[in-house]
Design a protein around this motif. Structure first.
Motif, PDB file in Angstrom:
ATOM      1  N   ASP A 142       0.782  -1.423   0.096  1.00 30.98           N
ATOM      2  CA  ASP A 142      -0.081  -0.446   0.327  1.00 30.98           C
ATOM      3  C   ASP A 142       1.139   0.988   0.048  1.00 30.98           C
ATOM      4  OD1 ASP A 142      -1.890  -1.772   0.165  1.00 30.98           O
ATOM      5  OD2 ASP A 142      -2.908  -1.291   2.176  1.00 30.98           O
ATOM      6  N   TYR A 143       0.097   2.322  -0.768  1.00 24.50           N
ATOM      7  CA  TYR A 143       1.223   3.342  -1.049  1.00 24.50           C
ATOM      8  C   TYR A 143       2.875   3.323  -1.594  1.00 24.50           C
ATOM      9  CZ  TYR A 143      -2.578   5.030   2.116  1.00 24.50           C
ATOM     10  OH  TYR A 143      -4.202   5.299   2.262  1.00 24.50           O
ATOM     11  N   TYR A 144       3.365   2.246  -2.641  1.00 20.24           N
ATOM     12  CA  TYR A 144       3.933   2.554  -2.933  1.00 20.24           C
ATOM     13  C   TYR A 144       3.976   1.984  -4.344  1.00 20.24           C
ATOM     14  CZ  TYR A 144       6.505   1.635   1.302  1.00 20.24           C
ATOM     15  OH  TYR A 144       7.339   1.344   2.469  1.00 20.24           O
ATOM     16  N   THR A 181      -4.387   6.418  -9.580  1.00 17.84           N
ATOM     17  CA  THR A 181      -5.606   8.211  -9.033  1.00 17.84           C
ATOM     18  C   THR A 181      -6.771   7.149  -8.970  1.00 17.84           C
ATOM     19  OG1 THR A 181      -5.008   9.523 -10.726  1.00 17.84           O
ATOM     20  CG2 THR A 181      -7.388   9.494  -9.776  1.00 17.84           C
ATOM     21  N   ARG A 182      -7.357   6.960  -8.196  1.00 20.45           N
ATOM     22  CA  ARG A 182      -8.870   5.985  -7.096  1.00 20.45           C
ATOM     23  C   ARG A 182      -9.861   7.434  -6.507  1.00 20.45           C
ATOM     24  NH1 ARG A 182      -5.392   2.838  -4.712  1.00 20.45           N
ATOM     25  NH2 ARG A 182      -5.529   1.012  -6.237  1.00 20.45           N
ATOM     26  N   ILE A 183     -11.077   6.605  -7.192  1.00 22.66           N
ATOM     27  CA  ILE A 183     -11.452   7.191  -6.190  1.00 22.66           C
ATOM     28  C   ILE A 183     -13.333   6.257  -5.808  1.00 22.66           C
ATOM     29  CG2 ILE A 183     -14.115   8.457  -6.923  1.00 22.66           C
ATOM     30  CD1 ILE A 183     -12.854  10.255  -8.723  1.00 22.66           C
ATOM     31  N   MET A 184     -13.118   6.505  -4.570  1.00 19.02           N
ATOM     32  CA  MET A 184     -14.111   5.387  -3.950  1.00 19.02           C
ATOM     33  C   MET A 184     -15.225   6.177  -3.408  1.00 19.02           C
ATOM     34  SD  MET A 184     -11.784   2.546  -2.594  1.00 19.02           S
ATOM     35  CE  MET A 184     -10.795   4.348  -1.417  1.00 19.02           C
ATOM     36  N   LEU A 185     -16.343   5.550  -4.259  1.00 18.99           N
ATOM     37  CA  LEU A 185     -17.544   6.318  -3.865  1.00 18.99           C
ATOM     38  C   LEU A 185     -18.511   5.662  -2.931  1.00 18.99           C
ATOM     39  CD1 LEU A 185     -17.514   8.945  -6.088  1.00 18.99           C
ATOM     40  CD2 LEU A 185     -17.139   8.904  -4.269  1.00 18.99           C
ATOM     41  N   LYS A 243     -15.583  14.548   4.052  1.00 23.09           N
ATOM     42  CA  LYS A 243     -16.083  13.652   3.677  1.00 23.09           C
ATOM     43  C   LYS A 243     -16.645  14.162   1.863  1.00 23.09           C
ATOM     44  CE  LYS A 243     -18.543  12.020   7.772  1.00 23.09           C
ATOM     45  NZ  LYS A 243     -19.536  11.691   8.357  1.00 23.09           N
ATOM     46  N   PRO A 244     -16.399  13.395   0.987  1.00 19.80           N
ATOM     47  CA  PRO A 244     -15.306  12.735   1.174  1.00 19.80           C
ATOM     48  C   PRO A 244     -14.056  12.653   1.543  1.00 19.80           C
ATOM     49  CG  PRO A 244     -15.531  13.185  -1.448  1.00 19.80           C
ATOM     50  CD  PRO A 244     -16.741  13.719  -0.521  1.00 19.80           C
ATOM     51  N   SER A 245     -13.005  11.928   1.814  1.00 22.43           N
ATOM     52  CA  SER A 245     -12.031  11.983   2.926  1.00 22.43           C
ATOM     53  C   SER A 245     -10.962  11.636   1.402  1.00 22.43           C
ATOM     54  CB  SER A 245     -11.401  10.436   3.156  1.00 22.43           C
ATOM     55  OG  SER A 245     -10.882   9.085   2.827  1.00 22.43           O
ATOM     56  N   PHE A 246     -10.074  13.107   1.511  1.00 18.48           N
ATOM     57  CA  PHE A 246      -9.026  12.662   0.574  1.00 18.48           C
ATOM     58  C   PHE A 246      -7.503  12.227   0.552  1.00 18.48           C
ATOM     59  CE2 PHE A 246      -5.558  15.298  -1.455  1.00 18.48           C
ATOM     60  CZ  PHE A 246      -6.001  15.269  -3.054  1.00 18.48           C
ATOM     61  N   THR A 247      -6.624  11.807  -0.380  1.00 17.63           N
ATOM     62  CA  THR A 247      -5.442  11.676   0.303  1.00 17.63           C
ATOM     63  C   THR A 247      -4.681  11.495  -1.068  1.00 17.63           C
ATOM     64  OG1 THR A 247      -6.507   9.100   1.615  1.00 17.63           O
ATOM     65  CG2 THR A 247      -4.010   9.285   1.166  1.00 17.63           C
ATOM     66  N   PHE A 248      -3.270  12.242  -0.291  1.00 19.11           N
ATOM     67  CA  PHE A 248      -2.670  12.170  -1.706  1.00 19.11           C
ATOM     68  C   PHE A 248      -0.376  11.778  -0.735  1.00 19.11           C
ATOM     69  CE2 PHE A 248       1.651  14.145  -2.674  1.00 19.11           C
ATOM     70  CZ  PHE A 248       1.172  14.083  -4.367  1.00 19.11           C
ATOM     71  N   GLN A 294      -5.880   9.886  -4.126  1.00 22.02           N
ATOM     72  CA  GLN A 294      -7.240   8.659  -3.600  1.00 22.02           C
ATOM     73  C   GLN A 294      -8.374   9.483  -3.215  1.00 22.02           C
ATOM     74  OE1 GLN A 294      -6.514   4.619  -2.217  1.00 22.02           O
ATOM     75  NE2 GLN A 294      -7.013   5.486  -0.192  1.00 22.02           N
ATOM     76  N   SER A 295      -9.700  10.243  -3.068  1.00 23.38           N
ATOM     77  CA  SER A 295     -11.058  10.321  -3.057  1.00 23.38           C
ATOM     78  C   SER A 295     -11.416   8.849  -2.833  1.00 23.38           C
ATOM     79  CB  SER A 295     -11.615  11.132  -3.854  1.00 23.38           C
ATOM     80  OG  SER A 295     -12.748  11.824  -3.053  1.00 23.38           O
ATOM     81  N   GLU A 296     -12.315   8.762  -1.071  1.00 23.89           N
ATOM     82  CA  GLU A 296     -12.982   7.945  -0.266  1.00 23.89           C
ATOM     83  C   GLU A 296     -14.096   8.472   0.188  1.00 23.89           C
ATOM     84  OE1 GLU A 296     -12.171   4.096   2.444  1.00 23.89           O
ATOM     85  OE2 GLU A 296     -10.953   5.065   1.291  1.00 23.89           O
ATOM     86  N   SER A 297     -15.320   7.431   0.151  1.00 20.35           N
ATOM     87  CA  SER A 297     -16.201   7.908   1.528  1.00 20.35           C
ATOM     88  C   SER A 297     -17.437   6.318   1.369  1.00 20.35           C
ATOM     89  CB  SER A 297     -17.561   8.459   0.828  1.00 20.35           C
ATOM     90  OG  SER A 297     -18.116   7.545  -1.298  1.00 20.35           O
TER      91      SER A 297
END
Length: 422
Positions: A53-55, A63-67, A334-339, A359-362
């Motif tokens: 993960d994250y490597y 780029t990933r979106i999880m909704l 909301k949604p969370s954001f990860t760089f 990554q953006s996730e909810s």
């Protein structure tokens, strides 16, 4: 006399900030019912998250979106786009999407999902049904659209399983397999106290005899911990893979509290909880044929991660051919954001190359609360009482709560142990 009418205000009690984990439960845990129990136990799932993960691949992006829609929490969508950062390579940018329906919001083990991609399989359906009352389940993976089908493996897979707290066994089959390809896999795993042992049968093509040791793998592990990230845990495992490869692994999850002096926080904040993970994996060949061909017959990797607060995660891993470092920043909107960014140094040429991820996730909730002042609970911004914690020089008190006694009913579903059954 005036003291009877005007009481002096009491100072606020000391509090400890306890942030949520970056990713718990891990996304890969949602589909563990499609895998054999042998493939996810013995610390394998935790080590995979630590080392992968994250490597990111050097000079690549992801780029990933999880909704998850608010009106229907039973469904969610994960869309991913990845590819090279420049046009100098012949690689193309690839994209895929996974649409999932889950019958019970709190139980991820009965679901159906559809996977679409720009590469094979273009369309794939996966389904799993598990009945906790009886312990039996059925699952399957069926490629619906392929550019071309070669072999029985690309026609799908079906499986049956049984799982309880101390026993798991099952079998997977190929629908259009020949006699020599039945079954595809079969496994048996048992837990006795802190010890877990299991075997898995995977027949080799052309020689599916039970007496052939090349068709068998066996593993055993010793583990301590509840499986909840609020409790420290560790796992040590040994595995012999098809009589040709020996694997030794170790994974430890630590929950520590340290002093904090943040000018942005109130004076009542005396500490913060951190999560530290450490893992080691050694793979070496026990087959003389590999050594005779002058092929490298052993490898290892060491990895560690440190979550300093709710926003920052630092990871590193070292191996014989390369070393990598990853840094992730997460905002709990909301949604969370990860760089995240990862750097990889190849020992052969000494070059350092980078990879990036957004990554953006909810999907997973981040707001955890509990009223008990003696229980320290994960939360993105809420402060909790820290009574009973003694801050002494040179000592780091560990997190203590009801989870040490195995009481998980008060925990949010995201923080409950994953291994209620094997």
């Amino acid at each position: 006399m005036w003291n009877w009418f005007w009481k002096q205000p009491q100072p606020p009690p000391p509090v400890v900030l306890v942030p949520p984990l970056f990713d718990f439960p891990p996304i890969s845990a949602r589909t563990r019912m499609l895998e054999t129990s042998y493939n996810v136990l013995f610390g394998k799932l935790a080590l995979k998250c630590l080392f992968d993960d994250y490597y990111y691949q050097a000079r690549h992006f992801t780029t990933r979106i999880m909704l998850k829609p608010i009106d229907d929490p039973h469904v969610d969508l994960i869309a991913t786009v990845s590819g090279p950062l420049d046009n100098k390579t012949e690689e193309n940018i690839t994209g895929n999407a996974l649409f999932r329906w889950q019958s019970d919001v709190n139980d991820p083990h009965t679901f159906i999902d559809l996977y679409v991609s720009t590469i094979d399989p273009i369309l794939q359906m996966r389904s799993c049904a598990y009945y906790p009352k009886y312990g039996f389940g059925a699952f399957g993976v069926f490629p619906m659209i392929l550019k071309k089908r070669v072999g029985s493996d690309e026609s799908g897979m079906m499986g049956l399983r049984y799982g309880s707290g101390n026993l798991s066994f099952g079998v997977t089959l190929l629908p259009f397999a020949t006699k020599d390809e039945l079954p595809k896999t079969a496994w048996l795993v048992s837990r006795m106290g802190r010890m877990t042992a299991g075997v898995q049968y995977e027949p080799q093509q052309g020689n599916a005899k039970l007496s052939n040791l090349m068709n068998w793998s066996c593993a055993m592990s010793y583990g301590v911990g509840s499986g909840s990230p609020l409790s420290p845990s560790f796992n040590f495992g040994l595995e012999l893979v098809k009589s040709t490869q020996f694997v030794a692994s170790f994974y430890q999850h630590m929950v520590v509290q340290r002093r904090v002096k943040n000018p942005l926080e109130q004076n009542s904040v005396v500490g913060i909880t951190n999560y530290i993970d450490f893992g080691f994996e050694l793979q070496t060949s026990v087959d003389d044929a590999i050594a005779a061909n002058n092929i490298s017959d052993s490898t290892f990797q060491i990895g560690a991660s440190w979550q300093a607060n709710k926003n920052f995660l630092l990871k590193a891993k070292v191996g014989p051919s390369s070393s990598s470092l990853a840094l992730a920043f997460k905002s709990w909107w909301k949604p969370s954001f990860t760089f995240s960014i990862s750097a990889t140094r190849d020992r052969a040429d000494g070059k350092v190359q980078f990879g990036f991820g957004i990554q953006s996730e909810s999907l997973r909730e981040a707001s955890y609360q509990r009223a008990d002042p003696n229980f320290v609970m994960l939360t993105p911004s809420k402060e909790h009482l820290a009574e009973g914690i003694v801050w002494e020089t040179g000592k780091r008190p560990m997190l203590q709560s009801d989870i040490n006694a195995g009481h998980f009913d008060g925990l949010p579903r995201e923080m409950r142990p994953l291994d209620k059954f094997l």
